[in-house]
Design a protein around this motif. Structure first.
Motif, PDB file in Angstrom:
ATOM      1  N   HIS A  22       0.842  -1.206   0.000  1.00 27.49           N
ATOM      2  CA  HIS A  22       0.000   0.000   0.000  1.00 27.49           C
ATOM      3  C   HIS A  22       0.876   1.254   0.000  1.00 27.49           C
ATOM      4  O   HIS A  22       0.629   2.210  -0.740  1.00 27.49           O
ATOM      5  CB  HIS A  22      -0.909   0.050   1.236  1.00 27.49           C
ATOM      6  CG  HIS A  22      -1.964  -0.991   1.275  1.00 27.49           C
ATOM      7  ND1 HIS A  22      -2.862  -1.207   0.264  1.00 27.49           N
ATOM      8  CD2 HIS A  22      -2.289  -1.876   2.244  1.00 27.49           C
ATOM      9  CE1 HIS A  22      -3.686  -2.180   0.594  1.00 27.49           C
ATOM     10  NE2 HIS A  22      -3.357  -2.605   1.790  1.00 27.49           N
ATOM     11  N   LEU A  23       1.879   1.262   0.856  1.00 24.58           N
ATOM     12  CA  LEU A  23       2.767   2.421   0.970  1.00 24.58           C
ATOM     13  C   LEU A  23       3.605   2.605  -0.289  1.00 24.58           C
ATOM     14  O   LEU A  23       3.842   3.738  -0.716  1.00 24.58           O
ATOM     15  CB  LEU A  23       3.664   2.274   2.196  1.00 24.58           C
ATOM     16  CG  LEU A  23       2.926   2.314   3.531  1.00 24.58           C
ATOM     17  CD1 LEU A  23       3.831   1.843   4.662  1.00 24.58           C
ATOM     18  CD2 LEU A  23       2.386   3.706   3.798  1.00 24.58           C
ATOM     19  N   LEU A  24       4.029   1.514  -0.874  1.00 20.89           N
ATOM     20  CA  LEU A  24       4.813   1.575  -2.107  1.00 20.89           C
ATOM     21  C   LEU A  24       3.987   2.230  -3.219  1.00 20.89           C
ATOM     22  O   LEU A  24       4.477   3.123  -3.921  1.00 20.89           O
ATOM     23  CB  LEU A  24       5.266   0.174  -2.505  1.00 20.89           C
ATOM     24  CG  LEU A  24       6.284   0.084  -3.630  1.00 20.89           C
ATOM     25  CD1 LEU A  24       7.592   0.777  -3.250  1.00 20.89           C
ATOM     26  CD2 LEU A  24       6.543  -1.376  -3.981  1.00 20.89           C
ATOM     27  N   ALA A  25       2.736   1.820  -3.361  1.00 17.46           N
ATOM     28  CA  ALA A  25       1.866   2.414  -4.387  1.00 17.46           C
ATOM     29  C   ALA A  25       1.626   3.895  -4.099  1.00 17.46           C
ATOM     30  O   ALA A  25       1.706   4.741  -4.998  1.00 17.46           O
ATOM     31  CB  ALA A  25       0.539   1.660  -4.453  1.00 17.46           C
ATOM     32  N   LEU A  26       1.359   4.229  -2.843  1.00 18.74           N
ATOM     33  CA  LEU A  26       1.092   5.618  -2.465  1.00 18.74           C
ATOM     34  C   LEU A  26       2.299   6.505  -2.738  1.00 18.74           C
ATOM     35  O   LEU A  26       2.181   7.566  -3.364  1.00 18.74           O
ATOM     36  CB  LEU A  26       0.713   5.681  -0.981  1.00 18.74           C
ATOM     37  CG  LEU A  26       0.308   7.030  -0.422  1.00 18.74           C
ATOM     38  CD1 LEU A  26      -1.022   7.494  -1.019  1.00 18.74           C
ATOM     39  CD2 LEU A  26       0.194   6.947   1.111  1.00 18.74           C
ATOM     40  N   ARG A  44      11.102  -0.011  -2.655  1.00 20.66           N
ATOM     41  CA  ARG A  44      10.570  -0.918  -1.638  1.00 20.66           C
ATOM     42  C   ARG A  44      11.516  -0.959  -0.430  1.00 20.66           C
ATOM     43  O   ARG A  44      11.081  -0.959   0.715  1.00 20.66           O
ATOM     44  CB  ARG A  44      10.376  -2.318  -2.219  1.00 20.66           C
ATOM     45  CG  ARG A  44       9.911  -3.348  -1.188  1.00 20.66           C
ATOM     46  CD  ARG A  44       9.668  -4.704  -1.828  1.00 20.66           C
ATOM     47  NE  ARG A  44       8.480  -4.707  -2.657  1.00 20.66           N
ATOM     48  CZ  ARG A  44       7.233  -4.857  -2.199  1.00 20.66           C
ATOM     49  NH1 ARG A  44       7.040  -5.036  -0.922  1.00 20.66           N
ATOM     50  NH2 ARG A  44       6.212  -4.847  -3.021  1.00 20.66           N
ATOM     51  N   ALA A  45      12.823  -0.964  -0.706  1.00 20.14           N
ATOM     52  CA  ALA A  45      13.804  -1.001   0.385  1.00 20.14           C
ATOM     53  C   ALA A  45      13.670   0.233   1.274  1.00 20.14           C
ATOM     54  O   ALA A  45      13.757   0.127   2.499  1.00 20.14           O
ATOM     55  CB  ALA A  45      15.221  -1.103  -0.182  1.00 20.14           C
ATOM     56  N   ALA A  46      13.446   1.404   0.680  1.00 20.94           N
ATOM     57  CA  ALA A  46      13.274   2.630   1.474  1.00 20.94           C
ATOM     58  C   ALA A  46      11.982   2.577   2.282  1.00 20.94           C
ATOM     59  O   ALA A  46      11.952   3.027   3.434  1.00 20.94           O
ATOM     60  CB  ALA A  46      13.289   3.855   0.567  1.00 20.94           C
ATOM     61  N   ILE A  47      10.925   2.040   1.701  1.00 18.23           N
ATOM     62  CA  ILE A  47       9.660   1.895   2.444  1.00 18.23           C
ATOM     63  C   ILE A  47       9.887   1.003   3.656  1.00 18.23           C
ATOM     64  O   ILE A  47       9.473   1.323   4.778  1.00 18.23           O
ATOM     65  CB  ILE A  47       8.543   1.307   1.545  1.00 18.23           C
ATOM     66  CG1 ILE A  47       8.200   2.253   0.394  1.00 18.23           C
ATOM     67  CG2 ILE A  47       7.309   0.939   2.369  1.00 18.23           C
ATOM     68  CD1 ILE A  47       7.459   3.505   0.759  1.00 18.23           C
ATOM     69  N   THR A  51      10.371   4.317   5.896  1.00 18.70           N
ATOM     70  CA  THR A  51       8.978   4.743   6.042  1.00 18.70           C
ATOM     71  C   THR A  51       8.236   3.904   7.075  1.00 18.70           C
ATOM     72  O   THR A  51       7.644   4.452   8.015  1.00 18.70           O
ATOM     73  CB  THR A  51       8.243   4.673   4.682  1.00 18.70           C
ATOM     74  OG1 THR A  51       8.957   5.466   3.731  1.00 18.70           O
ATOM     75  CG2 THR A  51       6.822   5.173   4.808  1.00 18.70           C
ATOM     76  N   LEU A  52       8.226   2.597   6.912  1.00 17.78           N
ATOM     77  CA  LEU A  52       7.451   1.745   7.812  1.00 17.78           C
ATOM     78  C   LEU A  52       7.892   1.860   9.270  1.00 17.78           C
ATOM     79  O   LEU A  52       7.032   1.992  10.153  1.00 17.78           O
ATOM     80  CB  LEU A  52       7.476   0.302   7.324  1.00 17.78           C
ATOM     81  CG  LEU A  52       6.411  -0.615   7.928  1.00 17.78           C
ATOM     82  CD1 LEU A  52       4.999  -0.065   7.727  1.00 17.78           C
ATOM     83  CD2 LEU A  52       6.518  -2.011   7.348  1.00 17.78           C
ATOM     84  N   PRO A  53       9.191   1.862   9.584  1.00 11.91           N
ATOM     85  CA  PRO A  53       9.572   2.043  10.992  1.00 11.91           C
ATOM     86  C   PRO A  53       9.036   3.349  11.595  1.00 11.91           C
ATOM     87  O   PRO A  53       8.627   3.382  12.756  1.00 11.91           O
ATOM     88  CB  PRO A  53      11.100   2.025  10.951  1.00 11.91           C
ATOM     89  CG  PRO A  53      11.425   1.185   9.756  1.00 11.91           C
ATOM     90  CD  PRO A  53      10.356   1.537   8.745  1.00 11.91           C
ATOM     91  N   ARG A  54       9.007   4.444  10.802  1.00 12.00           N
ATOM     92  CA  ARG A  54       8.455   5.709  11.290  1.00 12.00           C
ATOM     93  C   ARG A  54       6.960   5.563  11.577  1.00 12.00           C
ATOM     94  O   ARG A  54       6.466   6.051  12.591  1.00 12.00           O
ATOM     95  CB  ARG A  54       8.699   6.810  10.257  1.00 12.00           C
ATOM     96  CG  ARG A  54       8.238   8.191  10.718  1.00 12.00           C
ATOM     97  CD  ARG A  54       8.471   9.275   9.675  1.00 12.00           C
ATOM     98  NE  ARG A  54       7.428   9.239   8.660  1.00 12.00           N
ATOM     99  CZ  ARG A  54       7.596   9.007   7.377  1.00 12.00           C
ATOM    100  NH1 ARG A  54       8.797   8.772   6.889  1.00 12.00           N
ATOM    101  NH2 ARG A  54       6.586   8.990   6.539  1.00 12.00           N
ATOM    102  N   LEU A  55       6.253   4.864  10.714  1.00 12.75           N
ATOM    103  CA  LEU A  55       4.813   4.700  10.878  1.00 12.75           C
ATOM    104  C   LEU A  55       4.457   3.732  12.003  1.00 12.75           C
ATOM    105  O   LEU A  55       3.347   3.784  12.530  1.00 12.75           O
ATOM    106  CB  LEU A  55       4.193   4.218   9.565  1.00 12.75           C
ATOM    107  CG  LEU A  55       4.389   5.126   8.346  1.00 12.75           C
ATOM    108  CD1 LEU A  55       3.784   4.493   7.107  1.00 12.75           C
ATOM    109  CD2 LEU A  55       3.827   6.509   8.572  1.00 12.75           C
ATOM    110  N   LEU A  56       5.370   2.854  12.369  1.00 14.60           N
ATOM    111  CA  LEU A  56       5.134   1.877  13.436  1.00 14.60           C
ATOM    112  C   LEU A  56       5.587   2.371  14.814  1.00 14.60           C
ATOM    113  O   LEU A  56       5.357   1.697  15.816  1.00 14.60           O
ATOM    114  CB  LEU A  56       5.863   0.565  13.121  1.00 14.60           C
ATOM    115  CG  LEU A  56       5.394  -0.199  11.885  1.00 14.60           C
ATOM    116  CD1 LEU A  56       6.304  -1.392  11.620  1.00 14.60           C
ATOM    117  CD2 LEU A  56       3.947  -0.635  12.023  1.00 14.60           C
ATOM    118  N   HIS A  57       6.191   3.534  14.867  1.00 13.90           N
ATOM    119  CA  HIS A  57       6.743   4.065  16.125  1.00 13.90           C
ATOM    120  C   HIS A  57       5.638   4.377  17.133  1.00 13.90           C
ATOM    121  O   HIS A  57       4.637   5.004  16.799  1.00 13.90           O
ATOM    122  CB  HIS A  57       7.554   5.327  15.836  1.00 13.90           C
ATOM    123  CG  HIS A  57       8.147   5.958  17.050  1.00 13.90           C
ATOM    124  ND1 HIS A  57       9.191   5.385  17.747  1.00 13.90           N
ATOM    125  CD2 HIS A  57       7.841   7.103  17.709  1.00 13.90           C
ATOM    126  CE1 HIS A  57       9.515   6.161  18.776  1.00 13.90           C
ATOM    127  NE2 HIS A  57       8.708   7.201  18.772  1.00 13.90           N
TER     128      HIS A  57
END
Length: 186
Positions: A22-26, A44-47, A51-57
């Motif tokens: 979802h985040l990759l597409a966005l 994908r590697a950057a997500i 990105t994902l660690p920031r969103l999961l904090h």
């Protein structure tokens, strides 16, 4: 599903590792990312690594996260995300509001609806005293959402852009809403 908040049309839920696609597409839609990074693609590697660690904090002063996946309530479609996170992990007084929605969600009032709900939650349940939001000065769509959510223009400023993108020469703007003002809104 770990639901944080529901509105008439939205479900805001905790992100999971399964949200990478979802985040990759966005983050790979040039129009969505125009005012973020000039529309450049995100790997994908950057997500996965950034990105994902920031969103999961989790934020200790909130006892919860500061970013939530937004889904359309009726169909369960991923629309993007909303942010209401404290600027200091240990102090809930000032929180930053943000949102990133896919193009299909634009113009439907979702950004305003989700923002208003998060502001209400922040002021009534999370100890927030002031909500702030920033965008590029030329991002009129985002500025309009901030205004419709109750925030008022505070100042223009020049951001520290690692790479200039179209419109960055006009600077950025900050909007705010205090709990005192919010309590007086109709």
């Amino acid at each position: 599903m770990n639901i944080f908040l529901e509105t008439e049309r939205l479900v805001l839920r905790a992100f999971t590792e399964a949200d990478v696609d979802h985040l990759l597409a966005l983050d790979n839609d040039p129009d969505v990312m125009r005012f973020i990074n000039g529309g450049r693609p995100t790997s994908r590697a950057a997500i996965q690594a950034q990105t994902l660690p920031r969103l999961l904090h989790d934020y200790p002063c909130f006892g919860t996260r500061g970013y939530w996946a937004a889904e359309e309530k009726a169909a369960g479609l991923f629309l993007g995300w909303f942010e209401l996170r404290p600027l200091d992990d240990l102090n809930p007084a000032v929180a930053e509001l943000g949102y990133r929605l896919n193009k299909a969600a634009w113009g439907n009032g979702y950004a305003t609806e989700g923002s208003r709900a998060l502001i209400r939650k922040g002021f009534t349940a999370l100890g927030v005293e002031r909500v702030t939001a920033n965008t590029m000065a030329v991002n009129t769509g985002s500025r309009r959402v901030m205004e419709k959510a109750g925030l008022s223009f505070l100042r223009n400023f020049s951001g520290d852009w690692p790479e200039a993108i179209e419109g960055s020469e006009h600077g950025e703007v900050e909007y705010e809403l205090t709990r005192t003002v919010w309590e007086q809104l109709p």
